[in-house]
Design a protein around this motif. Structure first.
Motif, PDB file in Angstrom:
ATOM      1  N   ALA A  38      -2.365  20.971   4.622  1.00 34.90           N
ATOM      2  CA  ALA A  38      -1.117  19.480   4.731  1.00 34.90           C
ATOM      3  C   ALA A  38      -1.553  18.897   5.102  1.00 34.90           C
ATOM      4  O   ALA A  38      -1.394  17.600   5.776  1.00 34.90           O
ATOM      5  N   PHE A  39      -3.546  19.269   5.266  1.00 30.84           N
ATOM      6  CA  PHE A  39      -4.420  18.123   6.457  1.00 30.84           C
ATOM      7  C   PHE A  39      -4.104  16.626   5.424  1.00 30.84           C
ATOM      8  O   PHE A  39      -4.846  16.854   4.048  1.00 30.84           O
ATOM      9  N   HIS A  40      -4.130  15.757   5.344  1.00 30.64           N
ATOM     10  CA  HIS A  40      -4.234  13.978   5.062  1.00 30.64           C
ATOM     11  C   HIS A  40      -5.080  13.024   6.224  1.00 30.64           C
ATOM     12  O   HIS A  40      -4.390  13.133   7.779  1.00 30.64           O
ATOM     13  N   GLY A  41      -5.707  12.644   5.943  1.00 29.19           N
ATOM     14  CA  GLY A  41      -6.585  11.771   6.891  1.00 29.19           C
ATOM     15  C   GLY A  41      -7.836  11.726   6.223  1.00 29.19           C
ATOM     16  O   GLY A  41      -8.484  12.429   5.084  1.00 29.19           O
ATOM     17  N   THR A  42      -8.838  11.073   7.288  1.00 27.49           N
ATOM     18  CA  THR A  42     -10.624  10.848   6.969  1.00 27.49           C
ATOM     19  C   THR A  42     -11.141  12.235   7.646  1.00 27.49           C
ATOM     20  O   THR A  42     -10.510  12.887   7.942  1.00 27.49           O
ATOM     21  N   TYR A  43     -12.506  12.439   7.254  1.00 29.34           N
ATOM     22  CA  TYR A  43     -12.959  13.653   8.556  1.00 29.34           C
ATOM     23  C   TYR A  43     -13.318  12.857   9.253  1.00 29.34           C
ATOM     24  O   TYR A  43     -13.315  13.861  10.949  1.00 29.34           O
ATOM     25  N   GLY A  44     -13.110  12.094   9.762  1.00 32.92           N
ATOM     26  CA  GLY A  44     -13.315  11.465  11.202  1.00 32.92           C
ATOM     27  C   GLY A  44     -11.906  12.131  11.708  1.00 32.92           C
ATOM     28  O   GLY A  44     -11.922  12.356  13.400  1.00 32.92           O
ATOM     29  N   ASP A  45     -11.336  11.744  10.843  1.00 32.04           N
ATOM     30  CA  ASP A  45      -9.865  11.994  11.811  1.00 32.04           C
ATOM     31  C   ASP A  45      -9.888  13.410  12.602  1.00 32.04           C
ATOM     32  O   ASP A  45      -9.156  13.408  13.270  1.00 32.04           O
ATOM     33  N   TYR A  46     -10.127  14.008  11.714  1.00 34.73           N
ATOM     34  CA  TYR A  46      -9.961  16.073  11.424  1.00 34.73           C
ATOM     35  C   TYR A  46     -11.614  16.316  12.885  1.00 34.73           C
ATOM     36  O   TYR A  46     -10.429  16.575  13.524  1.00 34.73           O
ATOM     37  N   VAL A  47     -12.281  15.807  12.407  1.00 33.83           N
ATOM     38  CA  VAL A  47     -13.635  16.119  13.658  1.00 33.83           C
ATOM     39  C   VAL A  47     -13.102  15.848  14.909  1.00 33.83           C
ATOM     40  O   VAL A  47     -12.895  16.324  15.879  1.00 33.83           O
ATOM     41  N   THR A  48     -12.711  14.280  15.229  1.00 35.85           N
ATOM     42  CA  THR A  48     -12.142  14.046  16.616  1.00 35.85           C
ATOM     43  C   THR A  48     -10.873  15.023  17.050  1.00 35.85           C
ATOM     44  O   THR A  48     -11.523  15.651  17.842  1.00 35.85           O
ATOM     45  N   ALA A  49     -10.621  15.253  16.509  1.00 36.21           N
ATOM     46  CA  ALA A  49      -9.394  16.095  16.971  1.00 36.21           C
ATOM     47  C   ALA A  49      -9.986  17.951  17.659  1.00 36.21           C
ATOM     48  O   ALA A  49      -9.808  18.316  18.811  1.00 36.21           O
ATOM     49  N   LYS A  50     -10.932  17.638  16.615  1.00 37.62           N
ATOM     50  CA  LYS A  50     -11.074  19.415  16.374  1.00 37.62           C
ATOM     51  C   LYS A  50     -12.441  19.700  17.960  1.00 37.62           C
ATOM     52  O   LYS A  50     -12.797  20.178  18.906  1.00 37.62           O
ATOM     53  N   VAL A  51     -13.536  18.428  17.675  1.00 37.99           N
ATOM     54  CA  VAL A  51     -14.214  18.210  18.597  1.00 37.99           C
ATOM     55  C   VAL A  51     -13.512  18.433  20.131  1.00 37.99           C
ATOM     56  O   VAL A  51     -14.415  18.605  21.347  1.00 37.99           O
ATOM     57  N   GLY A  52     -12.824  17.495  19.979  1.00 32.98           N
ATOM     58  CA  GLY A  52     -12.253  16.825  21.672  1.00 32.98           C
ATOM     59  C   GLY A  52     -11.663  18.523  22.391  1.00 32.98           C
ATOM     60  O   GLY A  52     -11.260  18.961  23.459  1.00 32.98           O
ATOM     61  N   LYS A  53     -11.284  19.129  21.738  1.00 28.90           N
ATOM     62  CA  LYS A  53     -11.211  20.477  22.011  1.00 28.90           C
ATOM     63  C   LYS A  53     -12.259  21.578  22.700  1.00 28.90           C
ATOM     64  O   LYS A  53     -12.503  22.382  23.696  1.00 28.90           O
ATOM     65  N   VAL A  54     -13.417  21.520  22.098  1.00 29.14           N
ATOM     66  CA  VAL A  54     -14.109  22.110  22.489  1.00 29.14           C
ATOM     67  C   VAL A  54     -15.105  21.502  24.012  1.00 29.14           C
ATOM     68  O   VAL A  54     -14.873  22.682  24.843  1.00 29.14           O
ATOM     69  N   PHE A  55     -14.587  20.329  23.868  1.00 31.68           N
ATOM     70  CA  PHE A  55     -15.539  19.905  24.800  1.00 31.68           C
ATOM     71  C   PHE A  55     -14.238  18.924  24.918  1.00 31.68           C
ATOM     72  O   PHE A  55     -14.324  17.691  25.826  1.00 31.68           O
TER      73      PHE A  55
ATOM     74  N   GLY B  82     -21.502  29.346  28.605  1.00 29.45           N
ATOM     75  CA  GLY B  82     -20.151  28.814  29.470  1.00 29.45           C
ATOM     76  C   GLY B  82     -19.655  27.192  29.317  1.00 29.45           C
ATOM     77  O   GLY B  82     -18.544  27.289  29.240  1.00 29.45           O
ATOM     78  N   GLY B  83     -20.169  26.264  28.513  1.00 32.68           N
ATOM     79  CA  GLY B  83     -19.198  25.207  29.055  1.00 32.68           C
ATOM     80  C   GLY B  83     -19.233  24.566  27.226  1.00 32.68           C
ATOM     81  O   GLY B  83     -18.658  23.818  27.425  1.00 32.68           O
ATOM     82  N   GLU B  84     -19.252  25.841  26.925  1.00 26.99           N
ATOM     83  CA  GLU B  84     -18.088  25.244  25.475  1.00 26.99           C
ATOM     84  C   GLU B  84     -17.503  26.555  25.511  1.00 26.99           C
ATOM     85  O   GLU B  84     -17.629  27.185  25.698  1.00 26.99           O
ATOM     86  N   LEU B  85     -16.402  25.605  24.778  1.00 28.06           N
ATOM     87  CA  LEU B  85     -15.006  26.376  24.245  1.00 28.06           C
ATOM     88  C   LEU B  85     -14.869  26.312  22.611  1.00 28.06           C
ATOM     89  O   LEU B  85     -14.679  25.769  21.864  1.00 28.06           O
ATOM     90  N   THR B  86     -14.422  27.960  22.799  1.00 30.95           N
ATOM     91  CA  THR B  86     -13.731  28.640  21.440  1.00 30.95           C
ATOM     92  C   THR B  86     -12.558  29.185  21.633  1.00 30.95           C
ATOM     93  O   THR B  86     -12.673  29.751  22.223  1.00 30.95           O
ATOM     94  N   SER B  87     -11.241  28.394  20.932  1.00 29.11           N
ATOM     95  CA  SER B  87     -10.030  28.779  21.302  1.00 29.11           C
ATOM     96  C   SER B  87      -9.398  28.191  22.699  1.00 29.11           C
ATOM     97  O   SER B  87      -8.766  30.082  23.330  1.00 29.11           O
ATOM     98  N   GLY B  88      -9.969  27.349  23.533  1.00 32.01           N
ATOM     99  CA  GLY B  88      -9.850  27.458  24.971  1.00 32.01           C
ATOM    100  C   GLY B  88     -11.025  28.564  25.951  1.00 32.01           C
ATOM    101  O   GLY B  88     -10.209  28.285  27.154  1.00 32.01           O
TER     102      GLY B  88
END
Length: 336
Positions: free
Chosen positions: A308-325, A89-95
């Motif tokens: 439409a994504f532009h940027g580094t992989y770090g940009d993308y994964v930071t935004a994504k993982v931040g929503k999980v935890f 229960g400690g990890e989120l997917t789509s909130g």
């Protein structure tokens, strides 16, 4: 019998002595699977079955520990490296919480590594349980799957009509490797954990996921508008395309939604995915001949236009993982 993702023999991609004709044939099979399903099983992968069995044994030994013992290495102690244990229960997917517990691991980096010193997320030392042989075996497994990941990316390059070394020269020479141990309890979620799935509908973030799963089953893949089971096949890994490979190929290779059903089998389910991702600073760009890709928000689970994504992989994964935890994301300096 319902359809399921195809099985691809990748032995020619793994074998350094295999001829070009054999490698090209395996690459064509991978290419077809990546375009039609975004998922495929791989056999002939060359990973020692004894090593896989030992990793499974150690993972089960870890999850069999008392909760208090597992919480001796919580993710909060891993800081921005995002390593350690989280309870069910400690990890989120789509909130929404997933009904699984997990141990986050990855490439072992020393404290003096520049990215560790700078606090770059997903980089750092692992937090290891006090189980004999755990660290050495898991690191050997990461090495073995990294070698397989490089072989599969060579196959992707050939399938796209590119030189075999293309991805090695464009972001995967030193890939970001993230390993997860997930345990899906057979016990029901308590009333205060509104979990509807073992893992809710999602896509993976990077290039390629290499998944070992036990024989309980539960993985489901969406193809077009239907959901299909991806049942365990002994001696294989399940591979799937991530968002960045979808973006780099302009949608030719599909990053498709998948999920894991709540486990009602009567015994716990174990899965161990390794995420083979670009180096953190890789600027994501279309491969030669791919084009920019079309707006794909209508088919995606999150409604986002991946192309439409532009940027580094770090940009993308930071935004994504931040929503999980979300709580861990607050530890980032720029999170405010």
């Amino acid at each position: 019998m319902r359809a399921q993702p195809p099985l691809v023999d990748v032995s020619a991609l793994v074998d350094p002595h295999a001829g070009m004709a054999a490698r090209a044939a395996a690459a064509r099979d991978m290419d077809a699977a990546a375009r039609s399903w975004g998922f495929f099983y791989v056999s002939g992968h060359g990973v020692d079955a004894r090593l896989v069995g030992e990793v499974e044994r150690l993972a089960r030994a870890f999850f069999a520990l008392d909760e208090a013992e597992k919480m001796r290495i919580p993710m909060a102690a891993g800081g921005t490296a995002w390593r350690g244990f989280f309870p069910a229960g400690g990890e989120l997917t789509s909130g929404r919480p997933d009904w699984k517990e997990g141990l986050y691991l990855g490439s072992e980096l020393p404290p003096e590594h520049p990215r560790v010193r700078d606090g770059v997320i997903l980089h750092g030392p692992n937090l290891w349980p006090a189980i004999p042989g755990f660290r050495e075996t898991v690191l050997a497994y990461i090495d073995a799957l990294e070698a397989l990941g490089h072989a599969l990316m060579r196959g992707c390059a050939l399938g796209l009509g590119l030189p075999e070394s293309y991805f090695d020269e464009h972001g995967t020479h030193d890939p970001l490797l993230l390993l997860r141990f997930f345990n899906y309890p057979t016990r029901p979620a308590p009333e205060d954990v509104p979990a509807a799935w073992g893992v809710g509908e999602h896509t993976d973030y990077g290039l390629l996921t290499i998944l070992w799963q036990d024989d309980v089953g539960g993985l489901q893949v969406r193809k077009d508008e239907d959901w299909f089971d991806a049942p365990p096949i002994a001696g294989t890994f399940v591979c799937n395309i991530g968002d960045m490979l979808d973006r780099m190929t302009g949608g030719r290779y599909r990053s498709v939604p998948h999920r894991v059903a709540i486990n009602t089998s009567g015994r716990d389910r174990l899965s161990i995915p390794l995420f083979f991702d670009p180096d953190f600073d890789t600027v994501i760009a279309p491969v030669p001949g791919a084009g920019p890709g079309q707006d794909d928000s209508g088919r995606r689970w999150d409604g986002a236009n991946l192309q439409a994504f532009h940027g580094t992989y770090g940009d993308y994964v930071t935004a994504k993982v931040g929503k999980v935890f979300p709580e861990l994301r607050r530890s980032l300096p720029k999170a405010g």
